[in-house]
Design a protein around this motif. Sequence first.
Motif, PDB file in Angstrom:
ATOM      1  N   ARG A 187      -7.359   2.983  -1.883  1.00  0.00           N
ATOM      2  CA  ARG A 187      -6.498   1.915  -2.397  1.00  0.00           C
ATOM      3  C   ARG A 187      -6.582   0.623  -1.576  1.00  0.00           C
ATOM      4  O   ARG A 187      -5.982  -0.376  -1.956  1.00  0.00           O
ATOM      5  N   ASP A 217       2.305   2.003  -3.303  1.00  0.00           N
ATOM      6  CA  ASP A 217       1.286   2.569  -4.183  1.00  0.00           C
ATOM      7  C   ASP A 217       1.037   4.042  -3.841  1.00  0.00           C
ATOM      8  O   ASP A 217       0.858   4.880  -4.736  1.00  0.00           O
ATOM      9  N   LEU A 269       0.827  -1.203   0.000  1.00  0.00           N
ATOM     10  CA  LEU A 269       0.000   0.000   0.000  1.00  0.00           C
ATOM     11  C   LEU A 269       0.862   1.255   0.000  1.00  0.00           C
ATOM     12  O   LEU A 269       0.590   2.209  -0.744  1.00  0.00           O
TER      13      LEU A 269
END
Length: 242
Positions: free
Chosen positions: A183, A142, A139
């Motif tokens: 996300r 990202d 995560l």
Amino acid sequence: MDALRQPRWVEDGAARSRSTELANQLRAAAMDGDDSRVRHLLAELLRLSGLPRGRRVALQLPALVSLVHSLRCVAMSDELTGLYNRRGFMQIGMRFLDVSRRDLRPAHLVYFDLNNLKQVNDSAGHASGDILIRQTGNLLRDLFPSYGVHEVIGRLGGDEFAALTTNAEYAARSAVAARARRRLQPGSSTLPPLSLSVGVAHFDPQHPVTIDELLEAAEQDMYEHKRVSRIAPSSGLTPHPV
């Protein structure tokens, strides 16, 4: 002349002592990323080894330097996520802040806490907890796509993660939480969704602070987020997942 020479065992002991000293200095220089010092120390170690000149050349100093850097990367990386570990984050983070101060660019330290790691470890086992840790690392990659170049991210240990960025879009805790929420992947039948608390602290290049002070401020902001957000359910069934 021979009468003035040290006994061989004295010479060997001195060589071993010097070799140990050089090895310790080499380890410190490698961790500091001091390329010039690494090359100098490696060259001196090769001379001290007593190898013939042709053999020393065959070892190729650049290859040894590359090996040292590879070992340094391993020592500064978190095994589960591949991100920097605490040592790496602090070391690279200090350089990041030095550049921000030099360029007069504000920076932001974003602190993440994986809320439900202990519960998952206790109920489903550490292997399941490791999955959550890896998901958190992915995560963060990202969220901070410029990491490794213009951003620094790391796992500080346990359930704590941090990122350094000069991107003004990450200056507000609410903005970071909203980006992370978009996300996040839904939980599975065996694992709950990621639940993160977020804190942000700001680095003013005209009034610089240390990375330790910045981390402490971001951690305190994270605890405030944890206090106000953990009681807010998203669906009435699970804690708000960020």
